[in-house]
Design a protein around this motif. Sequence first.
Motif, PDB file in Angstrom:
ATOM      1  N   TYR A   1      -4.868   0.249   5.733  1.00 55.39           N
ATOM      2  CA  TYR A   1      -5.343   1.336   5.892  1.00 55.39           C
ATOM      3  C   TYR A   1      -4.780   2.663   5.596  1.00 55.39           C
ATOM      4  O   TYR A   1      -5.371   3.371   4.990  1.00 55.39           O
ATOM      5  CB  TYR A   1      -5.651   1.227   7.471  1.00 55.39           C
ATOM      6  N   MET A   2      -3.456   2.468   5.728  1.00 59.95           N
ATOM      7  CA  MET A   2      -2.689   3.824   5.370  1.00 59.95           C
ATOM      8  C   MET A   2      -2.506   3.770   3.877  1.00 59.95           C
ATOM      9  O   MET A   2      -2.427   5.004   3.488  1.00 59.95           O
ATOM     10  CB  MET A   2      -1.161   3.683   6.165  1.00 59.95           C
ATOM     11  N   THR A   3      -2.563   2.704   3.146  1.00 56.91           N
ATOM     12  CA  THR A   3      -2.270   2.491   1.682  1.00 56.91           C
ATOM     13  C   THR A   3      -3.615   3.387   1.144  1.00 56.91           C
ATOM     14  O   THR A   3      -3.676   4.182   0.212  1.00 56.91           O
ATOM     15  CB  THR A   3      -2.134   1.272   1.009  1.00 56.91           C
ATOM     16  N   ALA A   4      -4.891   2.820   1.615  1.00 49.33           N
ATOM     17  CA  ALA A   4      -6.208   3.366   1.402  1.00 49.33           C
ATOM     18  C   ALA A   4      -6.293   4.989   1.403  1.00 49.33           C
ATOM     19  O   ALA A   4      -6.753   5.730   0.861  1.00 49.33           O
ATOM     20  CB  ALA A   4      -7.143   2.504   1.901  1.00 49.33           C
ATOM     21  N   HIS A   5      -5.810   5.345   2.653  1.00 43.43           N
ATOM     22  CA  HIS A   5      -5.958   6.797   3.188  1.00 43.43           C
ATOM     23  C   HIS A   5      -4.858   7.600   2.173  1.00 43.43           C
ATOM     24  O   HIS A   5      -5.561   8.900   1.684  1.00 43.43           O
ATOM     25  CB  HIS A   5      -5.267   6.841   4.588  1.00 43.43           C
ATOM     26  N   ILE A   6      -3.967   7.129   1.925  1.00 45.61           N
ATOM     27  CA  ILE A   6      -3.034   7.926   0.988  1.00 45.61           C
ATOM     28  C   ILE A   6      -3.712   7.945  -0.629  1.00 45.61           C
ATOM     29  O   ILE A   6      -3.700   9.175  -1.013  1.00 45.61           O
ATOM     30  CB  ILE A   6      -1.518   7.280   0.733  1.00 45.61           C
ATOM     31  N   ALA A   7      -4.366   6.966  -1.028  1.00 44.94           N
ATOM     32  CA  ALA A   7      -4.844   6.857  -2.240  1.00 44.94           C
ATOM     33  C   ALA A   7      -6.242   7.886  -2.212  1.00 44.94           C
ATOM     34  O   ALA A   7      -6.321   8.621  -3.252  1.00 44.94           O
ATOM     35  CB  ALA A   7      -5.416   5.405  -2.726  1.00 44.94           C
ATOM     36  N   ILE A   8      -6.997   7.903  -1.223  1.00 48.10           N
ATOM     37  CA  ILE A   8      -8.245   8.727  -1.027  1.00 48.10           C
ATOM     38  C   ILE A   8      -7.778  10.204  -0.925  1.00 48.10           C
ATOM     39  O   ILE A   8      -8.199  11.157  -1.688  1.00 48.10           O
ATOM     40  CB  ILE A   8      -9.019   8.313  -0.066  1.00 48.10           C
ATOM     41  N   SER A   9      -6.668  10.610  -0.265  1.00 50.97           N
ATOM     42  CA  SER A   9      -6.189  11.643  -0.108  1.00 50.97           C
ATOM     43  C   SER A   9      -5.604  12.285  -1.387  1.00 50.97           C
ATOM     44  O   SER A   9      -5.993  13.490  -1.741  1.00 50.97           O
ATOM     45  CB  SER A   9      -5.105  11.838   1.010  1.00 50.97           C
ATOM     46  N   GLN A  10      -4.901  11.491  -2.379  1.00 53.30           N
ATOM     47  CA  GLN A  10      -4.772  11.933  -3.786  1.00 53.30           C
ATOM     48  C   GLN A  10      -5.701  12.317  -4.617  1.00 53.30           C
ATOM     49  O   GLN A  10      -5.627  13.227  -5.404  1.00 53.30           O
ATOM     50  CB  GLN A  10      -3.516  10.929  -4.080  1.00 53.30           C
ATOM     51  N   GLN A  11      -6.869  11.284  -4.546  1.00 55.83           N
ATOM     52  CA  GLN A  11      -7.755  11.542  -5.322  1.00 55.83           C
ATOM     53  C   GLN A  11      -8.724  12.916  -5.041  1.00 55.83           C
ATOM     54  O   GLN A  11      -8.910  13.963  -5.573  1.00 55.83           O
ATOM     55  CB  GLN A  11      -9.025  10.431  -4.998  1.00 55.83           C
ATOM     56  N   ILE A  12      -8.738  13.143  -3.606  1.00 55.33           N
ATOM     57  CA  ILE A  12      -9.218  14.377  -3.243  1.00 55.33           C
ATOM     58  C   ILE A  12      -8.461  15.652  -3.566  1.00 55.33           C
ATOM     59  O   ILE A  12      -9.075  16.595  -4.228  1.00 55.33           O
ATOM     60  CB  ILE A  12      -9.563  14.429  -1.574  1.00 55.33           C
ATOM     61  N   ASN A  13      -7.258  15.562  -3.400  1.00 56.23           N
ATOM     62  CA  ASN A  13      -6.404  16.656  -3.935  1.00 56.23           C
ATOM     63  C   ASN A  13      -6.424  16.757  -5.464  1.00 56.23           C
ATOM     64  O   ASN A  13      -6.447  18.302  -5.615  1.00 56.23           O
ATOM     65  CB  ASN A  13      -5.018  16.295  -3.543  1.00 56.23           C
TER      66      ASN A  13
ATOM     67  N   LEU B   1      -2.802  -7.302  12.830  1.00 56.61           N
ATOM     68  CA  LEU B   1      -2.956  -5.767  12.907  1.00 56.61           C
ATOM     69  C   LEU B   1      -2.203  -4.758  12.152  1.00 56.61           C
ATOM     70  O   LEU B   1      -2.179  -4.056  11.578  1.00 56.61           O
ATOM     71  CB  LEU B   1      -2.875  -5.359  14.378  1.00 56.61           C
ATOM     72  N   TYR B   2      -0.630  -5.590  11.962  1.00 54.92           N
ATOM     73  CA  TYR B   2       0.128  -4.813  11.137  1.00 54.92           C
ATOM     74  C   TYR B   2      -0.306  -4.798   9.708  1.00 54.92           C
ATOM     75  O   TYR B   2      -0.061  -3.458   9.039  1.00 54.92           O
ATOM     76  CB  TYR B   2       1.657  -5.600  11.170  1.00 54.92           C
ATOM     77  N   PHE B   3      -0.555  -5.745   9.107  1.00 52.85           N
ATOM     78  CA  PHE B   3      -1.124  -5.917   7.706  1.00 52.85           C
ATOM     79  C   PHE B   3      -2.417  -5.135   7.782  1.00 52.85           C
ATOM     80  O   PHE B   3      -2.595  -4.445   6.600  1.00 52.85           O
ATOM     81  CB  PHE B   3      -1.196  -7.135   7.219  1.00 52.85           C
ATOM     82  N   LEU B   4      -3.196  -4.986   8.530  1.00 52.10           N
ATOM     83  CA  LEU B   4      -4.545  -4.150   8.455  1.00 52.10           C
ATOM     84  C   LEU B   4      -4.166  -2.753   8.625  1.00 52.10           C
ATOM     85  O   LEU B   4      -4.640  -1.859   7.681  1.00 52.10           O
ATOM     86  CB  LEU B   4      -5.394  -4.443   9.604  1.00 52.10           C
ATOM     87  N   ARG B   5      -3.372  -2.321   9.370  1.00 56.34           N
ATOM     88  CA  ARG B   5      -2.789  -0.819   9.479  1.00 56.34           C
ATOM     89  C   ARG B   5      -1.864  -0.544   8.233  1.00 56.34           C
ATOM     90  O   ARG B   5      -2.329   0.706   7.650  1.00 56.34           O
ATOM     91  CB  ARG B   5      -1.519  -0.581  10.612  1.00 56.34           C
ATOM     92  N   LYS B   6      -1.158  -1.344   7.609  1.00 59.50           N
ATOM     93  CA  LYS B   6      -0.689  -1.208   6.190  1.00 59.50           C
ATOM     94  C   LYS B   6      -1.682  -0.698   5.279  1.00 59.50           C
ATOM     95  O   LYS B   6      -1.422  -0.129   4.602  1.00 59.50           O
ATOM     96  CB  LYS B   6       0.362  -2.027   5.939  1.00 59.50           C
TER      97      LYS B   6
END
Length: 72
Positions: free
Chosen positions: A31-43, A24-29
């Motif tokens: 998920y957060m990495t993917a979320h940050i990458a997608i947010s930067q692409q959208i910005n 669960l820790y690695f899955l959360r990590k």
Amino acid sequence: MDYVLRVKLASIFTGAAVASAAGLYFLRKDYMTAHIAISQQINTLYEPIDGRVSSLEKFKGVEAQKHVEDAE
């Protein structure tokens, strides 16, 4: 024999709980990495659009002021 079985079961369940927590820790990590990458692409996609919208709003404000001045 009964004591050995309980110790083995306790070890199995403890190992499963630790493995689950680590997963669960690695899955959360991940998920957060993917979320940050997608947010930067959208910005990066929306920055030029925001600039265009703000320039259009400024242009519309100037046009509105000219219209008000002409009406007076």
